[in-house]
Design a protein around this motif. Structure first.
Motif, PDB file in Angstrom:
ATOM      1  N   THR A 166       2.755  28.833 -90.465  1.00  0.00           N
ATOM      2  CA  THR A 166       2.936  30.277 -90.488  1.00  0.00           C
ATOM      3  C   THR A 166       4.409  30.568 -90.292  1.00  0.00           C
ATOM      4  N   LYS A 168       7.445  32.934 -89.394  1.00  0.00           N
ATOM      5  CA  LYS A 168       7.638  34.123 -88.564  1.00  0.00           C
ATOM      6  C   LYS A 168       9.118  34.447 -88.385  1.00  0.00           C
ATOM      7  N   PRO A 173       4.675  37.485 -88.117  1.00  0.00           N
ATOM      8  CA  PRO A 173       4.440  36.730 -89.347  1.00  0.00           C
ATOM      9  C   PRO A 173       5.086  37.414 -90.544  1.00  0.00           C
TER      10      PRO A 173
END
Length: 217
Positions: A166, A168, A173
């Motif tokens: 993910t 970020k 995010p």
């Protein structure tokens, strides 16, 4: 993932293709691979200005409105003449009538879309990508027009499983189909320059958090 579109290139990437066997140029916002042209006309003296400009932007050769070679009125002949201060090059007619000039050459190379390989970025920026799992850090030069997906593709040589993380920024995010600017990751280079601050000391950082999914693109 966003639909496939023409890739963006940084001027630095274009500059690496600077030999007769790997000859790229950019002009009027686009990037072109003229290697096939150089191969076809190898040994032609009219290829010289193009070879000398390999890896560079040659927008100054062209009229932005028409996309054709710039012209001027020749003071000796009073005729409209191609403006080629670096020397006449392929597909540019001679200043005077010549028996060895093929008037039926077809489409000139600068009008041939088959040479186009992508778009030249109007603004690049440096970002740091930090893998929170391994603590590895990479600094990449990216195009401001690129989505995070496209930036991920640039990062793949450093981490083949980049899509398993993910992405970020400041704990939030990132939307992968949007650009950094659209994600709120502001480009502060101009502001830092006005303040006479070293932009390299304030490179923004993206953090990657592992999702336990070994995805490869």
């Amino acid at each position: 993932m966003s639909p496939v579109r023409a890739p963006y290139y940084t001027p630095r990437e274009v500059s690496r293709h600077c030999s007769i066997s790997d000859l790229w140029v950019s002009y009027l916002g686009r990037v072109y691979d003229l290697t096939p042209l150089a191969t076809e006309h190898r040994g032609d003296i009219l290829l010289k200005p193009i070879i000398e400009s390999a890896g560079k932007d040659i927008s100054h050769w062209f009229n932005e409105k028409t996309g054709d070679i710039k012209t001027y009125i020749d003071p000796q002949t009073g005729c409209l003449t191609p403006y080629t201060p670096q020397g006449r090059f392929l597909h540019v007619p001679p200043a005077f009538p010549s028996s060895d000039w093929d008037t039926d050459l077809g489409r000139p190379w600068w009008r041939d879309p088959s040479y186009e390989v992508g778009i030249l970025s109007s603004k690049t920026r440096f970002i740091r990508i930090i893998n929170t799992l391994t603590s590895q850090e990479q600094t990449l030069e990216v195009c401001s027009e690129e989505t995070v997906w496209e930036i991920l593709a640039r990062y793949l040589p450093y981490n083949a499983h980049a899509a398993s993380y993910t992405w970020k920024y400041c704990g939030a995010p990132l939307r992968m189909e949007l650009t950094l600017e659209e994600n709120g990751v502001q480009d502060e280079d101009e502001e830092l320059e006005e303040l006479r601050m070293d932009a390299d000391a304030f490179t923004c950082s993206l953090h990657l958090y592992y999702n336990d999914d070994l995805t490869e693109l």
